[in-house]
Each structure stands twice: as structure tokens, then as C-alpha cells.
Design a protein around this motif. Sequence first.
Motif, mmCIF file in Angstrom:
data_model
loop_
_atom_site.group_PDB
_atom_site.id
_atom_site.type_symbol
_atom_site.label_atom_id
_atom_site.label_comp_id
_atom_site.label_asym_id
_atom_site.label_seq_id
_atom_site.Cartn_x
_atom_site.Cartn_y
_atom_site.Cartn_z
ATOM 1 N N ASP A 60 44.694 45.177 37.433
ATOM 2 C CA ASP A 60 45.906 44.377 37.645
ATOM 3 C C ASP A 60 45.602 43.012 38.213
ATOM 4 O O ASP A 60 46.373 42.469 39.022
ATOM 5 N N LEU A 61 44.484 42.477 37.797
ATOM 6 C CA LEU A 61 44.129 41.133 38.237
ATOM 7 C C LEU A 61 44.010 40.234 37.013
ATOM 8 O O LEU A 61 43.826 40.706 35.898
ATOM 9 N N LEU A 77 48.321 31.511 49.010
ATOM 10 C CA LEU A 77 49.324 32.255 48.258
ATOM 11 C C LEU A 77 48.909 33.711 48.098
ATOM 12 O O LEU A 77 49.662 34.632 48.430
ATOM 13 N N VAL A 78 47.712 33.889 47.610
ATOM 14 C CA VAL A 78 47.241 35.245 47.331
ATOM 15 C C VAL A 78 47.138 36.049 48.613
ATOM 16 O O VAL A 78 47.682 37.148 48.708
ATOM 17 N N HIS A 87 53.445 44.321 47.029
ATOM 18 C CA HIS A 87 53.968 43.817 45.769
ATOM 19 C C HIS A 87 54.535 42.420 45.909
ATOM 20 O O HIS A 87 55.277 42.128 46.825
ATOM 21 N N ILE A 88 54.171 41.625 44.947
ATOM 22 C CA ILE A 88 54.611 40.235 44.999
ATOM 23 C C ILE A 88 55.346 39.885 43.723
ATOM 24 O O ILE A 88 54.914 40.169 42.638
ATOM 25 N N HIS A 89 56.458 39.273 43.869
ATOM 26 C CA HIS A 89 57.140 38.767 42.699
ATOM 27 C C HIS A 89 56.692 37.332 42.625
ATOM 28 O O HIS A 89 56.135 36.807 43.551
ATOM 29 N N ALA A 90 56.978 36.709 41.552
ATOM 30 C CA ALA A 90 56.353 35.420 41.332
ATOM 31 C C ALA A 90 57.324 34.282 41.411
ATOM 32 O O ALA A 90 58.420 34.422 41.913
ATOM 33 N N ASN A 132 57.243 31.105 48.310
ATOM 34 C CA ASN A 132 57.093 32.347 47.579
ATOM 35 C C ASN A 132 57.596 33.504 48.419
ATOM 36 O O ASN A 132 57.104 33.755 49.516
#
Lengths: 196, 196
Positions: A60-61, A77-78, A87-90, A132
Motif C-alpha cells: 500500500d505504498l 505530511l507523511v 488512515h489518511i484521507h488525501a 491535511n
Amino acid sequence: MAYQSESLIAQAREIREASGVSQRALSERAGLTQSHISQIESGKMEPGLSSFIDLTRALDLEVMLVPKKLVPAVLNLVKARATRDMHIHAGQPNDKRFARADRLVKKMKHLYGSSADLDRIEDTLGFLRRVNLSDQEMQLVRELITRLERYQASAQAAPVVRDIAQNLQQLRNSIVHAAPSEPRPAYSLDDGDADA
Amino acid sequence: MAYQSESLIAQAREIREASGVSQRALSERAGLTQSHISQIESGKMEPGLSSFIDLTRALDLEVMLVPKKLVPAVLNLVKARATRDMHIHAGQPNDKRFARADRLVKKMKHLYGSSADLDRIEDTLGFLRRVNLSDQEMQLVRELITRLERYQASAQAAPVVRDIAQNLQQLRNSIVHAAPSEPRPAYSLDDGDADA
DNA sequence: CTATTAGATATAGAATAATGTATCGTTCCA
DNA sequence: TGGAACGATACATTATTCTATATCTAATAG
């Protein structure tokens, strides 16, 4: 050997292990062999670009090219959001939602006249759209927008609008006043420039 | 063949050509041979991970691993600011500056008492620290912070502080109310998930 | 118009390294 | 002790990368 890629491979390995995935399981998902993965991870050989991409996709990268100057920003950010709640939404998929909300607010201002609350909503959305947000935060925003859409034409819209404005502001404040950058990202990766 | 890496290689090629660098020139900087680069770019073969890293580093790019969910956000970052004005400062190096400014404001509030202007400055800095600023924008922020440091203990600090607050707010507004995302990034790169 | 030069990119073949198949050594649990 | 899952190793196959050379294009001189 292959000193340039060590860091990336180490990252991939860490993430594989952190996810509790075995070399075999990963090999099936990635379409490589377990033997291959073993040699890559142990540094005995170096993967081709495609092999590496397959590997990371299965984790998943995504492999991305980033201008050197932007590397620290991307690391922020990461690291920041990735560790906060898995979990990150974009940015992009939600952007449409924000744009729609923005149009809605403008329409309301035009129809029913400008108000402090509408101004505040418009402004706050402009902010939230930039930073974000975590999944939780984004969900809250979604709910508030939905509420706004539902009550926009209602007779007693005013108190609802006020409540939405307050909620958005509150979220905004919690983000603005939280200390953003943690001590240092775990990744090494040179940063290059200092100041100017 | 090697369909996964096509996009990345195409990106690298575009950037090489946009920079006006020949394959030979690049080969010297990257430590590969020109022949090699030719075959890679034309898709006749696929580079090893290290070769690709060498290539991209010579183009001032960094290969990074990004969680799939964050890819659109990173694309935004790269595309938005990278095209706006070539040079991008990052998140981390400026973070210290913001942190120092934040401490300064808090100190002033403690010493001379809270004021609407100081509150506004603190709040606005919290915002500006989050979004990614262009060089020009960052320079403006730097100047304003410097001014604040210089006049903090001055007899007539109040009007200066007010002016700084206004300037910061203005910058903030210009950012919040500018439409952020352009139609679509030129890069293809699948995004994967839609919403949720 | 042709020839020539220089800069670029593409090709050929030898040396080297990655990749797949099959297997082995451990460890852990029944 | 058996076996099942994990990671490491040996060898055959295939693909990479390098050295050297060829092709192509554009510009200039004859």
C-alpha cells in the motif's frame, strides 16, 4: 553495495514487518518470489525498479518523485498524519467536496444576505481545505457540510448555521494550536538546505 | 514491458528535457552511461532501483515512499507549489522560525498583557505554519517576524504590532481565498480510492 | 547542393547481476 | 516427533549494464 537504495528498502521492510506480513505472503501479493524478497531485504542483491514498485504497491505504498526542496514538506505530511491515526484521507478527493461547500456558502450569502456566521464558515472552510485532515476530522467536516446543505433553506436556518460555524471554528482552532512537527522524522533522507 | 515503472521513467525524462540536459550530460552527473539512459528512456530495458535513484538524484529529485492514501496530497504539494514559482522552501526548516515567533508572541502576551492584535498574530502564524508557502510568501513572513522582534519592547509597539497583525491576516486571506487545486496534475499516477 | 563537423540518441555484443525454481535450516506449536 | 511457517541458499535462466560504435539531425563551409 547499492547504498542509495538501502534506505528505501529498509523502509519497505519495516513497513512489511510492522504490518505483520511474511515474505511469502508478500511475495504472493507482489508477484515476486519469496527468495527474491529475502535477498533484496538482506541486501544480497538489488531489485529492479519494477520489482521494487511491485513490492511497495503490495504494501500500500507508492513510489514517487519529489523535488529535493519539497522532501521535508512531504516527510512532514507523511510522518505527521501517518502516525497520528493510521488512515489518511488525501487532499484531492476531498477538494471537490470543499469546492461544492464553498459554492453553497456563496450562494447562501447571495440569496439570504451576508452574515458573520457565513463569513466565518467560508473562511474556515478555506483553511480546512488547505491543511491535511485526519479521517476523523474529515468526517466531522463532511457531517457539518451535509447539515448545512440540509438546512440551507429552512425557516430557522440561522441557529443551525451558527452552530456549524462554531463547530468548524473549533476544529480549526484545535488544528492551528496543536504543535505540528514532532522532534524528527524517523526516516533519514538528507534535507539539503537550511534557511536562506 | 515494465509497465509499472513507465510513468516514473516518463516523469524523469520530462524533467530532464525540461531542464535542457542531454543524456550525455546527465550520464556524467548520474554516474551511468549515456547508452544506459537511452535504453531506459526508450523503454527498451528497465533500470535497477539504484540506477534509477542515481538518475533522479542527478535531476534534483528524490525517490520517496508514500502511503497510497497520501498520494493525492503529495501530488498537490508538488504540482501546486512547484509550478507556481520554481523554488520551494519546505516545511521543516521554517518550522523553527515559526516556533520561535510563537514563543515570542506568547512572551509578549505574558509581559504586556493580551491584546486582540497579539491574538490575531498568534492565530495567523498557526495557520501560516501549516500551509506550504511560496518563497515570496515566506519572505514576507520572515520580514514581519523580524519587525516584531525588533519592536517588541519599544515604547510605541502597539501600532507596529497592529500593522504586523494586519499584514499577516492579509497574507492569510490571500491564501485561504485563492482556489487551490488546479484541474488535474499532469502526472498520471493512479489514485486508487475515491471517497469513503 | 554536397560534404563535414559536432551534438545528440540509438544499437551490438560481452560481462555482470537480477530473478525464478527448488531446497535447506530453524523455530514454534501440536 | 511431526509438520507448518518463516527466512536463507544454490543453481539455471534471463535481463541489466558497460564499452564501443553506429545513426540521426542540424549547422556551417566548400
